[in-house]
Design an enzyme around this catalytic site. Structure first.
Site, short mmCIF file in Angstrom:
data_model
loop_
_atom_site.label_atom_id
_atom_site.label_comp_id
_atom_site.label_asym_id
_atom_site.label_seq_id
_atom_site.Cartn_x
_atom_site.Cartn_y
_atom_site.Cartn_z
N GLU A 162 -55.02 -8.97 -26.71
CA GLU A 162 -54.42 -8.76 -28.04
C GLU A 162 -55.49 -8.72 -29.13
O GLU A 162 -55.18 -8.90 -30.30
CB GLU A 162 -53.41 -9.87 -28.36
CG GLU A 162 -52.32 -10.09 -27.33
CD GLU A 162 -51.34 -8.93 -27.19
OE1 GLU A 162 -51.52 -7.89 -27.88
OE2 GLU A 162 -50.41 -9.04 -26.38
N HIS A 215 -51.71 -16.69 -31.64
CA HIS A 215 -50.53 -16.15 -30.96
C HIS A 215 -50.12 -17.11 -29.85
O HIS A 215 -50.95 -17.51 -29.04
CB HIS A 215 -50.87 -14.77 -30.38
CG HIS A 215 -49.84 -14.24 -29.43
ND1 HIS A 215 -48.51 -14.09 -29.77
CD2 HIS A 215 -49.94 -13.83 -28.14
CE1 HIS A 215 -47.86 -13.59 -28.73
NE2 HIS A 215 -48.69 -13.43 -27.73
N HIS A 218 -46.48 -18.56 -27.27
CA HIS A 218 -45.18 -18.22 -26.67
C HIS A 218 -44.23 -19.43 -26.75
O HIS A 218 -43.88 -20.01 -25.73
CB HIS A 218 -45.36 -17.83 -25.20
CG HIS A 218 -46.16 -16.60 -24.95
ND1 HIS A 218 -46.56 -16.20 -23.69
CD2 HIS A 218 -46.62 -15.64 -25.80
CE1 HIS A 218 -47.25 -15.06 -23.78
NE2 HIS A 218 -47.31 -14.71 -25.05
N GLU A 248 -38.11 -29.08 -44.73
CA GLU A 248 -39.50 -28.80 -45.09
C GLU A 248 -39.86 -27.32 -44.96
O GLU A 248 -40.88 -26.87 -45.49
CB GLU A 248 -40.44 -29.60 -44.16
CG GLU A 248 -40.38 -31.10 -44.35
CD GLU A 248 -41.07 -31.54 -45.62
OE1 GLU A 248 -42.20 -31.11 -45.86
OE2 GLU A 248 -40.45 -32.31 -46.39
N HIS A 292 -41.02 -12.22 -27.10
CA HIS A 292 -42.41 -12.44 -26.67
C HIS A 292 -43.04 -13.69 -27.28
O HIS A 292 -43.49 -14.56 -26.56
CB HIS A 292 -43.24 -11.18 -27.02
CG HIS A 292 -44.65 -11.24 -26.56
ND1 HIS A 292 -45.35 -10.15 -26.12
CD2 HIS A 292 -45.54 -12.27 -26.46
CE1 HIS A 292 -46.57 -10.49 -25.75
NE2 HIS A 292 -46.71 -11.78 -25.97
P1 13P Z 1 -54.41 -12.52 -22.90
O1 13P Z 1 -54.59 -13.40 -21.69
O2 13P Z 1 -55.07 -11.17 -22.70
O3 13P Z 1 -54.86 -13.20 -24.15
O4 13P Z 1 -52.86 -12.19 -23.06
C1 13P Z 1 -51.94 -13.22 -23.20
C2 13P Z 1 -50.78 -12.84 -24.06
O5 13P Z 1 -50.11 -13.70 -24.58
C3 13P Z 1 -50.48 -11.41 -24.29
O6 13P Z 1 -49.58 -11.23 -25.34
ZN ZN Z 2 -48.32 -13.02 -25.69
#
Ligand code: 13P
Ligand code: ZN
Length: 275
Positions: A117, A141, A143, A171, A212
């Site tokens: 990413e 980023h 998940h 908050e 995602h």
């Molecule tokens: P990477 O291992 O390439 O960072 O990918 C993980 C991910 O969350 C892709 O959206």
């Molecule tokens: Zn991801």
């Protein structure tokens, strides 16, 4: 003395461990990049490779990131392993004079490349640097499960997500008065999703990726981690309340109460998101 004794590297590694501890980084899920300050680059330079890696074109370009250095997690690397072997799981990359390619100057000693990413991170850094007068340095980023779950039950609009999150914990409007953007489902890892995300990041410091995860930006590790944490906690409360109430919400924070929070805490809420 080792590169891992340098404060910025220490703090970066700590954030990776914190994210793992939260359960946001199954397998290789998630990625973290940090735009280094010039003095941090100089602190780390003695540890750089004698011969840097080859230049790799990113397929995206940014004038305001020419010559910058970033710390990045490696693609396919696991957050849980970063603190155990940082030299194999993270790297420092240099951006070329054209602002369109990177090369590895430290780390990923057993091979690899920065996160898949990286183009999303790179364009987000570019717009956040511009939007904050150079203040923002972190793109994160992850998940987080509850926030992802919300993308199955709410319309995929910034207004719907922002309102649901603001009303899930008092908050929230103080922590993200600008709200959150929402990117519809797209194939990850490419320049299309990078461009869609960075367009939103001009206005928002957090962007949901449908089904995602979440992208957050901030000036430092604490603020950025805190933003991710606050949004995911609100999402958890939202999911818990809906689940426990079997879809029925008996009461919630009213729009005028959001306005009252904003007034007393001195923040400006995005008015078009209020009724
Ligand atoms: P990477 O291992 O390439 O960072 O990918 C993980 C991910 O969350 C892709 O959206
Ligand atoms: Zn991801």
């Amino acid at each position: 003395m080792a590169i891992t004794d340098i404060e910025v590297i220490e703090n970066y590694i700590r954030m990776c461990s914190d994210g793992w501890d939260q359960g946001w980084h199954e397998r290789n899920g998630g990625n973290l990049t940090y735009r280094m300050k010039p003095e941090e680059v100089e602190q780390c330079r003695p540890y750089f490779k004698e011969i840097p890696g080859p230049w790799v074109n990113m397929g995206v370009q940014a004038d305001n990131l020419k010559g910058e250095y970033f710390i990045s997690t490696g693609s396919g690397k696991y957050f849980r392993n970063v603190s155990l072997a940082p030299q194999d799981n993270i790297c420092i990359v240099e951006i070329n004079d054209a602002g369109d390619s990177w090369r590895i100057v430290w780390g990923l000693e057993k091979g690899g490349r920065p996160t898949s990413e990286f183009s999303s991170h790179f364009l987000n850094h570019s717009v956040r640097k511009e939007a904050t007068g150079g203040e923002n340095r972190v793109i994160y980023h992850a998940h987080p499960a509850n926030l992802i779950a919300m993308t199955y039950i709410l319309p995929l609009t910034a207004r719907d997500f922002t309102r649901a999150l603001w009303k899930s914990a008092t908050e929230c409007p103080v922590v993200f008065p600008g709200g959150v953007g929402v990117v519809p489902w797209m194939v990850p890892g490419g320049s299309e999703i990078a461009l869609a995300t960075s367009k939103l990041m001009k206005e928002y410091d957090a962007a949901v990726w449908a089904h995602h995860g979440l992208f957050c930006s901030g000036p430092d590790f604490d603020t950025t981690f805190g933003l991710m944490h606050t949004i995911e906690k609100a999402a958890q409360i939202y999911i818990l309340a809906l689940s426990a109430g079997q879809g029925k919400i008996l009461q919630t924070i009213q729009d005028d109460e959001l306005r009252a929070i904003a007034r007393d805490f001195g923040v400006v809420l995005r008015e078009e998101f209020l009724d």
